[in-house]
Design an enzyme around this catalytic site. Sequence first.
Site, mmCIF file in Angstrom:
data_model
loop_
_atom_site.group_PDB
_atom_site.id
_atom_site.type_symbol
_atom_site.label_atom_id
_atom_site.label_comp_id
_atom_site.label_asym_id
_atom_site.label_seq_id
_atom_site.Cartn_x
_atom_site.Cartn_y
_atom_site.Cartn_z
ATOM 1 N N LYS A 71 40.420 82.879 55.138
ATOM 2 C CA LYS A 71 39.005 83.122 55.466
ATOM 3 C C LYS A 71 38.794 83.585 56.915
ATOM 4 O O LYS A 71 37.938 84.417 57.183
ATOM 5 C CB LYS A 71 38.173 81.861 55.198
ATOM 6 C CG LYS A 71 38.036 81.528 53.710
ATOM 7 C CD LYS A 71 37.094 80.341 53.529
ATOM 8 C CE LYS A 71 37.029 79.881 52.092
ATOM 9 N NZ LYS A 71 36.040 78.801 51.892
ATOM 10 N N ASP A 108 29.450 80.213 51.470
ATOM 11 C CA ASP A 108 29.594 78.754 51.358
ATOM 12 C C ASP A 108 28.314 78.011 51.758
ATOM 13 O O ASP A 108 27.979 76.979 51.169
ATOM 14 C CB ASP A 108 30.768 78.259 52.204
ATOM 15 C CG ASP A 108 32.110 78.448 51.507
ATOM 16 O OD1 ASP A 108 32.134 78.536 50.257
ATOM 17 O OD2 ASP A 108 33.145 78.517 52.202
HETATM 18 N N1 NAP Z 1 33.111 72.868 46.674
HETATM 19 C C1 NAP Z 1 33.370 74.006 47.311
HETATM 20 O O1 NAP Z 1 32.881 75.090 46.971
HETATM 21 C C2 NAP Z 1 34.245 73.960 48.524
HETATM 22 C C3 NAP Z 1 34.280 75.035 49.432
HETATM 23 C C4 NAP Z 1 35.111 74.940 50.550
HETATM 24 C C5 NAP Z 1 35.887 73.801 50.730
HETATM 25 N N2 NAP Z 1 35.822 72.785 49.821
HETATM 26 C C6 NAP Z 1 36.596 71.549 50.010
HETATM 27 O O2 NAP Z 1 36.223 71.004 51.263
HETATM 28 C C7 NAP Z 1 37.311 70.253 51.810
HETATM 29 C C8 NAP Z 1 37.569 70.714 53.234
HETATM 30 O O3 NAP Z 1 37.958 72.085 53.183
HETATM 31 P P1 NAP Z 1 38.174 72.929 54.532
HETATM 32 O O4 NAP Z 1 38.404 74.321 54.130
HETATM 33 O O5 NAP Z 1 37.094 72.626 55.515
HETATM 34 O O6 NAP Z 1 39.566 72.285 55.029
HETATM 35 P P2 NAP Z 1 40.164 72.175 56.494
HETATM 36 O O7 NAP Z 1 39.629 73.273 57.357
HETATM 37 O O8 NAP Z 1 41.639 72.024 56.319
HETATM 38 O O9 NAP Z 1 39.569 70.766 57.042
HETATM 39 C C9 NAP Z 1 40.026 69.539 56.521
HETATM 40 C C10 NAP Z 1 39.182 68.403 57.085
HETATM 41 O O10 NAP Z 1 39.638 67.168 56.498
HETATM 42 C C11 NAP Z 1 39.972 66.253 57.552
HETATM 43 N N3 NAP Z 1 41.072 65.399 57.125
HETATM 44 C C12 NAP Z 1 42.185 65.767 56.441
HETATM 45 N N4 NAP Z 1 42.983 64.689 56.250
HETATM 46 C C13 NAP Z 1 42.356 63.635 56.823
HETATM 47 C C14 NAP Z 1 42.678 62.243 56.960
HETATM 48 N N5 NAP Z 1 43.826 61.732 56.463
HETATM 49 N N6 NAP Z 1 41.794 61.429 57.592
HETATM 50 C C15 NAP Z 1 40.649 61.941 58.095
HETATM 51 N N7 NAP Z 1 40.290 63.237 58.014
HETATM 52 C C16 NAP Z 1 41.135 64.082 57.378
HETATM 53 C C17 NAP Z 1 40.359 67.128 58.711
HETATM 54 O O11 NAP Z 1 40.274 66.380 59.899
HETATM 55 P P3 NAP Z 1 41.054 66.879 61.244
HETATM 56 O O12 NAP Z 1 40.195 67.946 61.854
HETATM 57 O O13 NAP Z 1 41.150 65.652 62.069
HETATM 58 O O14 NAP Z 1 42.399 67.396 60.798
HETATM 59 C C18 NAP Z 1 39.307 68.242 58.595
HETATM 60 O O15 NAP Z 1 38.067 67.825 59.115
HETATM 61 C C19 NAP Z 1 38.504 70.516 50.867
HETATM 62 O O16 NAP Z 1 38.608 69.399 49.994
HETATM 63 C C20 NAP Z 1 38.088 71.751 50.091
HETATM 64 O O17 NAP Z 1 38.671 71.793 48.805
HETATM 65 C C21 NAP Z 1 35.027 72.842 48.729
#
Ligand code: NAP
Length: 282
Positions: A71, A108
């Site tokens: 992205k 999004d």
């Molecule tokens: N429904 C939809 O249409 C849609 C669209 C987009 C994304 N999503 C979902 O949204 C979620 C996040 O996606 P993203 O693209 O934003 O991912 P990302 O950029 O990789 O961000 C992941 C987030 O999760 C946190 N995290 C991961 N492991 C953790 C742990 N053990 N303890 C505490 N915090 C933790 C990270 O914290 P740190 O910054 O500290 O690493 C970060 O804030 C995913 O599950 C994805 O599938 C859904």
Amino acid sequence: MTPTGRAIVAGVFGWPAKHSLSPRLHGYWLDEHGIDGAYIPLPVPPESFAQVVRLLPAMGMAGANVTLPHKEAALASVDEADELARRIGAVNTIVVRADGSLLGRNSDAQGFIGNLREGAPDWRPEDGPAVILGAGGAARAIAVALFDAGVPELRIVNRTTSRAEDVAALVGGRSQVSLWLDRARAMDGAALVVNATSLGMTGAAPLDLDLDRLPPGAAVTDTVYTPLETPLLAAARARGNVCVDGLGMLLHQGRMGFAAWFGVEPAVSQGLRDFVLGGDGA
Ligand SMILES: NC(=O)c1ccc[n+]([C@@H]2O[C@H](COP(=O)([O-])OP(=O)(O)OC[C@H]3O[C@@H](n4cnc5c(N)ncnc54)[C@H](OP(=O)(O)O)[C@@H]3O)[C@@H](O)[C@H]2O)c1
């Protein structure tokens, strides 16, 4: 319907792309509207993305969605990105324009708000503070969406505080950052809680969050949709909060691209949800 030689073609870039639900989502809408079109997975590794995405016009494609991990690279690769995509810092929808140039957009934010309004119709932006857990790409889009909707206070909570500060900077004075350790206290008086971390996803640890301080009238929503009922939503539902699952965000975000490529505004229906869930997720 089976596409003809005149079919309009779009797809989804990802690496891997095999877990994407978008081909089923767009396939349902193409059938529903009897459109001569196709929507295909486009598995492209990160080192090839910048080169391959530029081939969309030469291949006669109408455009593409972009999912992990491309992205941010997509934002750098398009000829022009709209204002929302630039603010969020990511492109998830590419439209090939008549002159062959690439327009980058981000759906999004629209997907998040569309899903929230549908699943929690009584929620109003002005009801009170919103807590966003997470500071990745999803959290950035959600923070911008809630800010633009008029939420008076955004509380950003993330394990890595510096990333929470980056998200807060996107929305300026109406935001504050809380430490991950203080997340239970961030629930005080909140009208909305959003899990935008990957915690709670099948195979990941559940989100460990004490909801005792959350008002019973608050809405709770998750971006995670595998499983649909995450441990957070189950706990919130058990104490009477209105809950909204994350699948609808995916379905609603698809509407922007479909309308641009295939020329029809599609609807998110129960039939669509059932169809998308009926697949094997691959
Ligand atoms: N429904 C939809 O249409 C849609 C669209 C987009 C994304 N999503 C979902 O949204 C979620 C996040 O996606 P993203 O693209 O934003 O991912 P990302 O950029 O990789 O961000 C992941 C987030 O999760 C946190 N995290 C991961 N492991 C953790 C742990 N053990 N303890 C505490 N915090 C933790 C990270 O914290 P740190 O910054 O500290 O690493 C970060 O804030 C995913 O599950 C994805 O599938 C859904």
